[in-house]
Scaffold this active site. Structure first.
Site, PDB file in Angstrom:
ATOM      1  N   GLU A 194       7.158   8.797  13.835  1.00 37.21           N
ATOM      2  CA  GLU A 194       7.391   8.173  12.524  1.00 37.21           C
ATOM      3  C   GLU A 194       8.224   9.098  11.627  1.00 37.21           C
ATOM      4  OE1 GLU A 194       6.664   5.172  11.611  1.00 37.21           O
ATOM      5  OE2 GLU A 194       5.093   4.477  12.967  1.00 37.21           O
ATOM      6  N   GLU A 205       8.906  -2.251  17.615  1.00 38.31           N
ATOM      7  CA  GLU A 205       7.952  -2.526  16.531  1.00 38.31           C
ATOM      8  C   GLU A 205       6.641  -3.068  17.109  1.00 38.31           C
ATOM      9  OE1 GLU A 205       8.266  -1.613  13.491  1.00 38.31           O
ATOM     10  OE2 GLU A 205      10.395  -1.534  13.030  1.00 38.31           O
ATOM     11  N   HIS A 217       4.740   5.574   6.727  1.00 36.96           N
ATOM     12  CA  HIS A 217       3.899   5.811   7.909  1.00 36.96           C
ATOM     13  C   HIS A 217       3.802   7.297   8.243  1.00 36.96           C
ATOM     14  CE1 HIS A 217       5.062   1.463   9.275  1.00 36.96           C
ATOM     15  NE2 HIS A 217       4.388   1.498   8.146  1.00 36.96           N
ATOM     16  N   THR A 232       4.780  -0.104  18.636  1.00 37.53           N
ATOM     17  CA  THR A 232       4.101   0.727  17.634  1.00 37.53           C
ATOM     18  C   THR A 232       2.909  -0.025  17.045  1.00 37.53           C
ATOM     19  OG1 THR A 232       5.785   0.079  16.033  1.00 37.53           O
ATOM     20  CG2 THR A 232       5.984   2.280  16.977  1.00 37.53           C
ATOM     21  N   TRP A 244       0.849  -1.206   0.000  1.00 39.66           N
ATOM     22  CA  TRP A 244       0.000   0.000   0.000  1.00 39.66           C
ATOM     23  C   TRP A 244       0.879   1.247   0.000  1.00 39.66           C
ATOM     24  CZ3 TRP A 244       0.353   3.522   4.076  1.00 39.66           C
ATOM     25  CH2 TRP A 244       0.975   3.060   5.237  1.00 39.66           C
ATOM     26  N   GLU A 276       8.904   1.963   6.336  1.00 35.21           N
ATOM     27  CA  GLU A 276       8.565   2.851   7.456  1.00 35.21           C
ATOM     28  C   GLU A 276       8.245   4.261   6.979  1.00 35.21           C
ATOM     29  OE1 GLU A 276       8.130   2.665  10.667  1.00 35.21           O
ATOM     30  OE2 GLU A 276       8.550   0.547  10.957  1.00 35.21           O
ATOM     31  N   HIS A 288       7.364  -6.120  10.830  1.00 35.77           N
ATOM     32  CA  HIS A 288       8.717  -5.720  11.247  1.00 35.77           C
ATOM     33  C   HIS A 288       9.081  -6.345  12.590  1.00 35.77           C
ATOM     34  CE1 HIS A 288       8.098  -1.808   8.685  1.00 35.77           C
ATOM     35  NE2 HIS A 288       8.225  -2.894   7.943  1.00 35.77           N
ATOM     36  N   ASP A 331       2.063  -3.295   9.120  1.00 36.32           N
ATOM     37  CA  ASP A 331       3.495  -3.187   8.787  1.00 36.32           C
ATOM     38  C   ASP A 331       4.346  -3.407  10.035  1.00 36.32           C
ATOM     39  OD1 ASP A 331       2.689  -2.409   6.254  1.00 36.32           O
ATOM     40  OD2 ASP A 331       3.761  -0.495   6.247  1.00 36.32           O
ATOM     41  N   GLU A 332       3.946  -2.745  11.123  1.00 36.40           N
ATOM     42  CA  GLU A 332       4.749  -2.832  12.356  1.00 36.40           C
ATOM     43  C   GLU A 332       4.826  -4.279  12.842  1.00 36.40           C
ATOM     44  OE1 GLU A 332       6.175  -0.184  12.540  1.00 36.40           O
ATOM     45  OE2 GLU A 332       4.925   1.600  12.798  1.00 36.40           O
TER      46      GLU A 332
HETATM   47 FE   LIG Z   1       8.135   0.393  12.884  1.00 39.05          FE
HETATM   48 FE   LIG Z   2       6.294   2.905  11.666  1.00 40.17          FE
END
Ligand SMILES: [Fe+2]
Ligand SMILES: [Fe+2]
Length: 333
Positions: free
Chosen positions: A77, A168, A118, A171, A33, A115, A204, A200-201
Site C-alpha cells: 500500500e 483490487e 490504507h 487486495t 473514514w 488508497e 475500487h 474500499d478495495e
Molecule cells: Fe486498491
Molecule cells: Fe489499498
C-alpha cells in the site's frame, strides 16, 4: 508499441462519464473514514496511553506469519506513488490537456486519495504495535518505490484496467482475510481497520470492472484480446520486486507469498477464483461480434481457470516459517 487510435477514442468517450464514476464509486472526503478513526487519539492525554497499551497487548496474540503478511500488505500500500505515476502515464489519461487535466487524471487522483489512507493507517498501526522492526519495514518500502514495477500492461488502458480490476479484488480478499484472522485472535480493533480497507478495495474493484464492461460494449474484440493477454502472462503482484535491506531486488517476494499462502490470506486458489469472477462478471461467454483472433482469445480465457486450478492443486507450500528482518523471531514467536 504504438496503440491504435480506437483506444484513445474509447478513452475519450468514457471520459465523459468519469464524474459519474467518481460519484458512484468513490466517497467524498468529508464522509469517508480516516486513519485516525481507527487509531488511539494522540490529542487525548487521558486515554491515549491506555489505548496504546491495549493495542500492544492485543498485538501479542498474533503469530509470526501474520505479521509478515501485514507488513508486506502495508508496504504494498505504501508504494502507492509507483501506481499513481504508472496510471498517470496510461494512454488516454492526460494530466496536461489544454491547461488542465482530463477526467481520467481526476479519477486517478481521487482514487489515489482514497488508497493513500490504507498505507497510512496500517503503517501507524504497525509502529504502535511494537511487534515489527520499523526501520526494516521503511527500508523495504523505499526500495520498492525505488525499484518501480513492470506489470506487463504497457501504456494500454485496456490491459491496465484488467490489471486494476484483478488487483483490487485480490487486495479485497487479502485485507478481508487478515480482518477475519485478527478477529479470531481476539483483536477486534485491527479487524475493523482491515475490514474497512477491504471495503474500499471492493468499491475500487467495482469501478475498474465497470470501466472494462463499458469498453467491452464499444470495442469487444480488442478488449477480449487485452484480457487474454494479461491472463496469459499471469497477473504480477505489485510487490513482486519486494526486497529486504541489503538483498537483491525481488528476493523477498516468494517467501512473503508463501507466508500468505500458509495462513490462507491469499492463495493460488484465490488467483483462480478471481479470474473466474472476472470471466463471469464480464459475461465473457456471451460477448458477440468478435473477430477470429478475439474468438480464440475467448476460448483461451474460458478454459484457463480449470487449467490453473490443476496446476495450483500440485503446489506444495513450504511448512517452515521464513524469518524476515521485518519481524524479529525473538519478539514474535
Ligand atoms: Fe486498491
Ligand atoms: Fe489499498
Amino acid at each position: 508499441m504504438a496503440l491504435d487510435n480506437i483506444r484513445l477514442e474509447v478513452m475519450k468517450l468514457l471520459e465523459k462519464k468519469v464524474d459519474s464514476f467518481v460519484d458512484q464509486f468513490l466517497i467524498p472526503v468529508d464522509k469517508i473514514w480516516q486513519p485516525t478513526d481507527f487509531l488511539p487519539d494522540s490529542q487525548n492525554e487521558d486515554t491515549f496511553f491506555d489505548e496504546v497499551k491495549e493495542l500492544r497487548e492485543l498485538a501479542k496474540e498474533l503469530p509470526y506469519d501474520f505479521w509478515v503478511v501485514l507488513v508486506g500488505d502495508t508496504i504494498t500500500e505504501e508504494a502507492l506513488p509507483t501506481y499513481e505515476s504508472w496510471l498517470m502515464d496510461v494512454e488516454g489519461v492526460d494530466q496536461h490537456e489544454n491547461g488542465k487535466d482530463n477526467g481520467w487524471a481526476k479519477w486517478v487522483r481521487y482514487w489515489t486519495g482514497e488508497e493513500n489512507r490504507h498505507g497510512d493507517v496500517l503503517n501507524k498501526y504497525l509502529y504502535l504495535s511494537g511487534r515489527v522492526d520499523m526501520i526494516e519495514v521503511e527500508r523495504t518500502t523505499q526500495h520498492l518505490i525505488n525499484d518501480g514495477f513492470d506489470i506487463g500492461t504497457d501504456r494500454d488502458p485496456y490491459k491496465n484496467f484488467v490489471y486494476t480490476s484483478f488487483q483490487e479484488l485480490a487486495t479485497y480478499i487479502s485485507h478481508n482475510r487478515v480482518a477475519k484472522m485478527a478477529r479470531k485472535y481476539g483483536n477486534k480493533p485491527l479487524s475493523k481497520m482491515c475490514k474497512i480497507i477491504a471495503g474500499d478495495e471492493m468499491r475500487h474493484h467495482n469501478a475498474y470492472s465497470e470501466f472494462v464492461r463499458n469498453i467491452f460494449e464499444v470495442d469487444p474484440s480488442q478488449m477480449m484480446i487485452a484480457f487474454s493477454d494479461m491472463m496469459k502472462k499471469k497477473i504480477i503482484m505489485p510487490a513482486y520486486f519486494l526486497r529486504e535491506s541489503g538483498q537483491a531486488m525481488g528476493s523477498a517476494f516468494e517467501e512473503f507469498s508463501w507466508a500468505a499462502q500458509r495462513i490462507g490470506v491469499y492463495t493460488s486458489q484465490d488467483y483462480v477464483d478471481i479470474m473466474q469472477r472476472l470471466i463471469d462478471r464480464w459475461e465473457i461467454d456471451k460477448i458477440i461480434d468478435l473477430t477470429d483472433e478475439a474468438e480464440k482469445a475467448r476460448d483461451f480465457l474460458m478454459k484457463l481457470p480449470a487449467r490453473m486450478q490443476r496446476i495450483g492443486e500440485r503446489l506444495v507450500i513450504p511448512e517452515d516459517i521464513f524469518e524476515f528482518k521485518w519481524v524479529q523471531p525473538a519478539i514474535v514467536k
